[in-house]
Design a protein around this motif. Sequence first.
Motif, mmCIF file in Angstrom:
data_model
loop_
_atom_site.group_PDB
_atom_site.id
_atom_site.type_symbol
_atom_site.label_atom_id
_atom_site.label_comp_id
_atom_site.label_asym_id
_atom_site.label_seq_id
_atom_site.Cartn_x
_atom_site.Cartn_y
_atom_site.Cartn_z
ATOM 1 N N ASP A 91 0.816 -1.215 -0.061
ATOM 2 C CA ASP A 91 -0.032 0.013 -0.019
ATOM 3 C C ASP A 91 0.830 1.400 -0.138
ATOM 4 O O ASP A 91 0.541 2.320 -0.639
ATOM 5 N N LEU A 92 1.949 1.328 0.604
ATOM 6 C CA LEU A 92 2.864 2.229 0.960
ATOM 7 C C LEU A 92 3.445 2.583 -0.589
ATOM 8 O O LEU A 92 3.533 3.800 -1.082
ATOM 9 N N LEU A 93 3.873 1.760 -1.366
ATOM 10 C CA LEU A 93 4.611 1.712 -2.527
ATOM 11 C C LEU A 93 3.763 2.205 -3.541
ATOM 12 O O LEU A 93 4.108 2.827 -4.360
ATOM 13 N N GLN A 94 2.334 1.860 -3.465
ATOM 14 C CA GLN A 94 1.556 2.247 -4.569
ATOM 15 C C GLN A 94 1.287 3.796 -4.687
ATOM 16 O O GLN A 94 1.025 4.085 -5.607
ATOM 17 N N HIS A 95 1.396 4.341 -3.670
ATOM 18 C CA HIS A 95 1.140 5.648 -3.524
ATOM 19 C C HIS A 95 2.468 6.842 -3.432
ATOM 20 O O HIS A 95 2.488 7.872 -3.149
ATOM 21 N N ARG A 96 3.469 6.155 -4.192
ATOM 22 C CA ARG A 96 4.716 6.768 -3.978
ATOM 23 C C ARG A 96 5.161 7.006 -5.649
ATOM 24 O O ARG A 96 4.395 6.238 -6.714
ATOM 25 N N SER A 97 5.748 7.988 -6.226
ATOM 26 C CA SER A 97 6.339 8.082 -7.582
ATOM 27 C C SER A 97 7.103 7.070 -8.100
ATOM 28 O O SER A 97 7.644 6.402 -7.102
ATOM 29 N N PRO A 98 7.148 6.915 -9.330
ATOM 30 C CA PRO A 98 7.866 5.586 -9.860
ATOM 31 C C PRO A 98 9.212 5.866 -9.253
ATOM 32 O O PRO A 98 9.997 4.786 -9.132
ATOM 33 N N GLU A 99 9.916 7.141 -9.127
ATOM 34 C CA GLU A 99 11.266 7.394 -8.868
ATOM 35 C C GLU A 99 11.582 6.770 -7.340
ATOM 36 O O GLU A 99 12.266 6.082 -6.968
ATOM 37 N N ILE A 100 10.589 7.115 -6.568
ATOM 38 C CA ILE A 100 10.512 6.593 -5.179
ATOM 39 C C ILE A 100 10.576 5.372 -5.001
ATOM 40 O O ILE A 100 11.335 4.440 -4.226
ATOM 41 N N LYS A 106 15.403 -0.798 -4.574
ATOM 42 C CA LYS A 106 16.796 -0.703 -4.436
ATOM 43 C C LYS A 106 17.235 -0.994 -2.871
ATOM 44 O O LYS A 106 18.208 -1.908 -2.710
ATOM 45 N N ILE A 107 16.868 -0.284 -2.228
ATOM 46 C CA ILE A 107 17.234 -0.434 -0.675
ATOM 47 C C ILE A 107 16.913 -1.585 -0.155
ATOM 48 O O ILE A 107 17.265 -2.453 0.643
ATOM 49 N N ALA A 108 15.413 -1.982 -0.346
ATOM 50 C CA ALA A 108 14.950 -3.597 0.097
ATOM 51 C C ALA A 108 15.885 -4.500 -0.527
ATOM 52 O O ALA A 108 16.067 -5.558 -0.007
ATOM 53 N N SER A 109 16.175 -4.411 -1.771
ATOM 54 C CA SER A 109 17.187 -5.570 -2.381
ATOM 55 C C SER A 109 18.484 -5.685 -1.623
ATOM 56 O O SER A 109 19.069 -6.545 -1.600
ATOM 57 N N ALA A 110 19.203 -4.478 -1.096
ATOM 58 C CA ALA A 110 20.231 -4.538 -0.494
ATOM 59 C C ALA A 110 20.407 -5.051 1.117
ATOM 60 O O ALA A 110 21.579 -5.298 1.520
ATOM 61 N N ILE A 111 19.071 -5.162 1.332
ATOM 62 C CA ILE A 111 19.148 -5.479 3.003
ATOM 63 C C ILE A 111 19.227 -7.262 2.800
ATOM 64 O O ILE A 111 18.550 -7.817 1.977
ATOM 65 N N PRO A 112 20.047 -7.670 3.704
ATOM 66 C CA PRO A 112 20.289 -9.123 3.542
ATOM 67 C C PRO A 112 18.918 -9.761 3.986
ATOM 68 O O PRO A 112 18.175 -9.465 4.722
ATOM 69 N N LYS A 113 18.535 -10.880 3.451
ATOM 70 C CA LYS A 113 17.251 -11.886 3.580
ATOM 71 C C LYS A 113 17.546 -12.242 5.133
ATOM 72 O O LYS A 113 18.679 -12.829 5.380
#
Length: 121
Positions: A91-100, A106-113
């Motif tokens: 829901d949070l991502l849906q309401h952000r600009s494509p750039e954000i 990218k930030i989420a991908s950099a965090i170790p699983k």
Amino acid sequence: MRRKNEVNVERGRRIRQALAMCGHSKVTGIAAELGISPAAFSKWLQGHAMGVDHACELAHTLGVSLDWLLAGDPQAEASRPLSKLERNLLDLLQHRSPEITVLMTKIASAIPKQGKGKNPL
């Protein structure tokens, strides 16, 4: 890396699988629910590209993880309902600009699983 106009047949297959799992049978119904044309949704079923916000909304509507829907992440279960946290993040991502959205991805991908059963919170 896939080109922008490249068709991803496997993604289309996953969308059809998720539709079947949640009982959606009509393209027009799900398209209306997502606020898009049936023709656009049919393109997604063939594996054509979709925007990140549409992908988030589709994953949320179908109750599947975004990782599984887009990339077929074998660790993401298609039939598992999304957790409240996952739904909130979508829901949070849906309401952000494509750039954000790109930056957050990218930030989420950099965090170790985290391993199964490990909760970082």
